[in-house]
Write a protein that holds these residues in place. Structure first.
Motif, mmCIF file in Angstrom:
data_model
loop_
_atom_site.group_PDB
_atom_site.id
_atom_site.type_symbol
_atom_site.label_atom_id
_atom_site.label_comp_id
_atom_site.label_asym_id
_atom_site.label_seq_id
_atom_site.Cartn_x
_atom_site.Cartn_y
_atom_site.Cartn_z
ATOM 1 N N GLY A 128 0.810 -1.223 0.000
ATOM 2 C CA GLY A 128 0.000 0.000 0.000
ATOM 3 C C GLY A 128 0.838 1.265 0.000
ATOM 4 N N GLN A 129 2.091 1.153 0.388
ATOM 5 C CA GLN A 129 2.950 2.337 0.411
ATOM 6 C C GLN A 129 3.585 2.585 -0.964
ATOM 7 N N GLY A 130 3.901 3.825 -1.208
ATOM 8 C CA GLY A 130 4.547 4.158 -2.473
ATOM 9 C C GLY A 130 5.177 5.532 -2.393
ATOM 10 N N LEU A 131 5.726 5.955 -3.509
ATOM 11 C CA LEU A 131 6.226 7.320 -3.622
ATOM 12 C C LEU A 131 5.186 8.065 -4.457
ATOM 13 N N TYR A 132 4.539 9.062 -3.840
ATOM 14 C CA TYR A 132 3.493 9.822 -4.527
ATOM 15 C C TYR A 132 4.148 10.955 -5.299
ATOM 16 N N LEU A 133 3.912 11.011 -6.581
ATOM 17 C CA LEU A 133 4.485 12.082 -7.404
ATOM 18 C C LEU A 133 3.401 13.104 -7.715
ATOM 19 N N ARG A 134 3.759 14.356 -7.582
ATOM 20 C CA ARG A 134 2.825 15.437 -7.842
ATOM 21 C C ARG A 134 3.422 16.381 -8.895
ATOM 22 N N PRO A 135 3.131 16.158 -10.152
ATOM 23 C CA PRO A 135 3.509 17.135 -11.169
ATOM 24 C C PRO A 135 2.528 18.310 -11.086
ATOM 25 N N LEU A 136 3.052 19.497 -10.984
ATOM 26 C CA LEU A 136 2.223 20.703 -10.853
ATOM 27 C C LEU A 136 2.636 21.697 -11.918
ATOM 28 N N MET A 137 1.672 22.083 -12.751
ATOM 29 C CA MET A 137 2.012 23.010 -13.831
ATOM 30 C C MET A 137 1.265 24.321 -13.642
ATOM 31 N N ILE A 138 2.022 25.418 -13.654
ATOM 32 C CA ILE A 138 1.419 26.730 -13.390
ATOM 33 C C ILE A 138 1.861 27.763 -14.427
ATOM 34 N N ALA A 139 1.027 28.795 -14.590
ATOM 35 C CA ALA A 139 1.367 29.918 -15.465
ATOM 36 C C ALA A 139 2.370 30.802 -14.740
ATOM 37 N N THR A 140 3.475 31.135 -15.379
ATOM 38 C CA THR A 140 4.525 31.896 -14.691
ATOM 39 C C THR A 140 4.786 33.275 -15.291
ATOM 40 N N GLU A 141 4.056 33.623 -16.316
ATOM 41 C CA GLU A 141 4.269 34.955 -16.879
ATOM 42 C C GLU A 141 3.649 36.011 -15.971
ATOM 43 N N SER A 142 4.335 37.134 -15.822
ATOM 44 C CA SER A 142 3.769 38.237 -15.061
ATOM 45 C C SER A 142 3.137 39.205 -16.046
ATOM 46 N N ALA A 143 1.827 39.308 -16.011
ATOM 47 C CA ALA A 143 1.092 40.161 -16.951
ATOM 48 C C ALA A 143 -0.341 40.187 -16.463
ATOM 49 N N PHE A 156 7.858 18.729 -10.679
ATOM 50 C CA PHE A 156 7.501 17.380 -10.239
ATOM 51 C C PHE A 156 8.004 17.195 -8.813
ATOM 52 N N LEU A 157 7.069 16.959 -7.897
ATOM 53 C CA LEU A 157 7.408 16.787 -6.479
ATOM 54 C C LEU A 157 7.205 15.321 -6.110
ATOM 55 N N ALA A 158 7.902 14.871 -5.068
ATOM 56 C CA ALA A 158 7.745 13.478 -4.641
ATOM 57 C C ALA A 158 7.622 13.396 -3.127
ATOM 58 N N TYR A 159 6.767 12.487 -2.672
ATOM 59 C CA TYR A 159 6.502 12.309 -1.243
ATOM 60 C C TYR A 159 6.319 10.826 -0.936
ATOM 61 N N PRO A 160 7.040 10.300 0.076
ATOM 62 C CA PRO A 160 6.712 8.939 0.507
ATOM 63 C C PRO A 160 5.286 8.942 1.059
ATOM 64 N N ALA A 161 4.530 7.884 0.772
ATOM 65 C CA ALA A 161 3.110 7.937 1.136
ATOM 66 C C ALA A 161 2.523 6.601 1.555
ATOM 67 N N ASP A 162 1.757 6.661 2.650
ATOM 68 C CA ASP A 162 0.786 5.623 2.963
ATOM 69 C C ASP A 162 -0.457 5.954 2.140
ATOM 70 N N PRO A 163 -1.387 4.998 2.001
ATOM 71 C CA PRO A 163 -2.682 5.369 1.416
ATOM 72 C C PRO A 163 -3.288 6.497 2.254
ATOM 73 N N CYS A 164 -3.991 7.448 1.619
ATOM 74 C CA CYS A 164 -4.368 8.669 2.342
ATOM 75 C C CYS A 164 -5.362 8.422 3.467
ATOM 76 N N PHE A 165 -6.118 7.333 3.428
ATOM 77 C CA PHE A 165 -6.979 7.009 4.576
ATOM 78 C C PHE A 165 -6.352 5.914 5.439
ATOM 79 N N GLY A 166 -5.084 5.661 5.250
ATOM 80 C CA GLY A 166 -4.360 4.722 6.110
ATOM 81 C C GLY A 166 -4.231 3.331 5.519
ATOM 82 N N ARG A 167 -3.279 2.578 6.067
ATOM 83 C CA ARG A 167 -2.998 1.242 5.547
ATOM 84 C C ARG A 167 -3.958 0.185 6.059
ATOM 85 N N ALA A 168 -4.827 0.558 7.013
ATOM 86 C CA ALA A 168 -5.809 -0.409 7.515
ATOM 87 C C ALA A 168 -7.038 -0.447 6.602
ATOM 88 N N PHE A 169 -7.150 0.543 5.718
ATOM 89 C CA PHE A 169 -8.279 0.637 4.796
ATOM 90 C C PHE A 169 -9.625 0.542 5.529
#
Ligand code: PLP
Length: 372
Positions: A128-143, A156-169
């Motif tokens: 149930g555990q894994g490395l959660y990857l969060r690619p986040l794309m944003i507008a960066t122009e100032s205008a 791209f961000l990475a976080y070690p992760a249990d399932p979000c409601f826990g490993r007991a499901f």
């Protein structure tokens, strides 16, 4: 869900008790797009804050889309990404809906692989555990003019992760949305854009305050048809009419207001493998509540990358609580969950070709090609 702060610590401690994304890893992969140069400036960097001009477009008009996918430890000690090409394609679709640049799948896959390779030491290995990857794309122009940006940044961000409601499901509880709307047809409900979550937060906070884990969103026109949770799709297990002991599975169809979940798609495929009939069909909330009371609805579960598969044991609407399947995880939910987790962890043959191995010995950004 864990509400601890995201703090960098040593990877061994984070691996031992990761919670859901409580700790970020050491690196990020970053890629930029500009109308002049297209996708360029790819780099793997130490994790660091970003600074931006207060006039940056994302802060004002919300051009922000993201993904959530996981890498899992395999029996041979390697890491593998689960259906990364599908996440790449969904990020591109979300970006298109928000008039943003579409990243080629090959670049997305290479960035994910590079990040997993660099932060392999953060990947926990329990079921149930894994490395959660969060690619986040944003507008960066100032205008400050109201228009789409000419510059984007994907981090791209990475976080070690249990399932979000826990490993007991343990089964979760949900409250129907009653008057609040997350998405309407023609809107952005199908895009994984930040604004959708901003729109759902107040209702979710109110549900949490009343003791429910999540909101069960109904359609925004009739408040009658079940859609999904704030970040998970839902499935229903019905006692089949014609077979004495059979069951059938249904899930609301994707008609523009619900997320085309990769987990949803996996569950549909696995149900087929397991010989459980599954259909995408519009489901009125009344049928769910009366079915739970009469016993025709035997189980309900939610699914998504973060939670994997989790039973819904209780639904509340204006008339009070309705318990589903005795409030316990049912046999079908457990079977689907175990099957999916065994594939993710490389214990069961990956007959659908969902895992993409991340090999330690090579950098992929210049060599990887999109094979899917
Ligand atoms: C991300 C998300 C899901 C689940 O999608 P997966 O690809 O299975 O992780 C479901 N609903 C919403 C609203 C989401 O944002």
């Amino acid at each position: 869900m864990s509400d601890g702060a995201v703090t960098s610590t040593d990877s061994a401690a984070a691996r031992r008790d990761p919670g859901f994304c409580r700790f970020h890893t050491d690196h990020t992969a970053v890629v930029h797009w500009s109308s002049d140069h297209g996708w360029s400036d790819y780099s793997l960097e130490p994790y660091a804050p970003i600074t931006m001009d207060p006039g940056t477009l994302v802060l004002h008009y919300g051009q922000s889309v993201f993904e959530g996918l996981k890498a899992f430890r395999q029996p041979d000690g390697s890491a593998a990404l689960f259906r990364p090409a599908d996440h790449a394609h969904r990020l591109a679709r979300s970006a298109r809906r928000l008039a943003m640049a579409e990243m080629p799948a090959s670049l997305f896959l290479a960035a994910c692989a590079d990040l997993v390779r660099a932060d392999d030491g953060w990947l926990p290995g329990e079921p149930g555990q894994g490395l959660y990857l969060r690619p986040l794309m944003i507008a960066t122009e100032s205008a400050l003019g109201l228009r789409d940006s000419r510059r984007y940044r994907c981090t791209f961000l990475a976080y070690p992760a249990d399932p979000c409601f826990g490993r007991a499901f343990a089964p979760i509880s949900v409250l129907t949305s009653a008057g609040a709307v997350r998405a309407v047809r023609g809107g952005v409900g199908e895009a994984k854009c930040s604004g959708n979550y901003a729109a759902s937060l107040l209702t979710r906070k109110q549900a949490n305050a009343r003791g429910y884990d999540e909101v069960l969103w109904l359609d925004g026109l009739e408040f009658r048809w079940v859609e999904e949770l704030s970040g998970m799709n839902v499935f229903f297990v019905w006692r089949a009419d014609d077979e004495r002991h059979g069951v059938r599975l249904t899930t609301p169809p994707c008609q523009g207001t619900i997320m085309r979940g990769v987990t949803r798609d996996s569950v549909i495929a696995l149900a087929g493998d397991l010989g459980i009939p599954v259909t995408e069909e519009p489901t009125p909330i009344d049928a769910v509540l009366s079915g739970a009371r009469s016993g025709r609805l035997v189980e309900m579960f939610a699914c998504g990358t973060a939670a994997v598969v989790v039973a819904v044991g209780r639904i509340a609407d204006g008339d009070g609580d309705t318990v589903i399947g005795g409030g316990q995880e049912g046999a079908v939910t457990a079977r689907v969950r175990h099957t999916l987790m065994e594939i993710q962890h490389g214990i069961r043959p990956d007959t659908h070709g969902w895992l993409r191995s991340v090999r330690k010995d090579r950098a992929s950004v210049h060599s990887s090609t999109d094979r899917q």
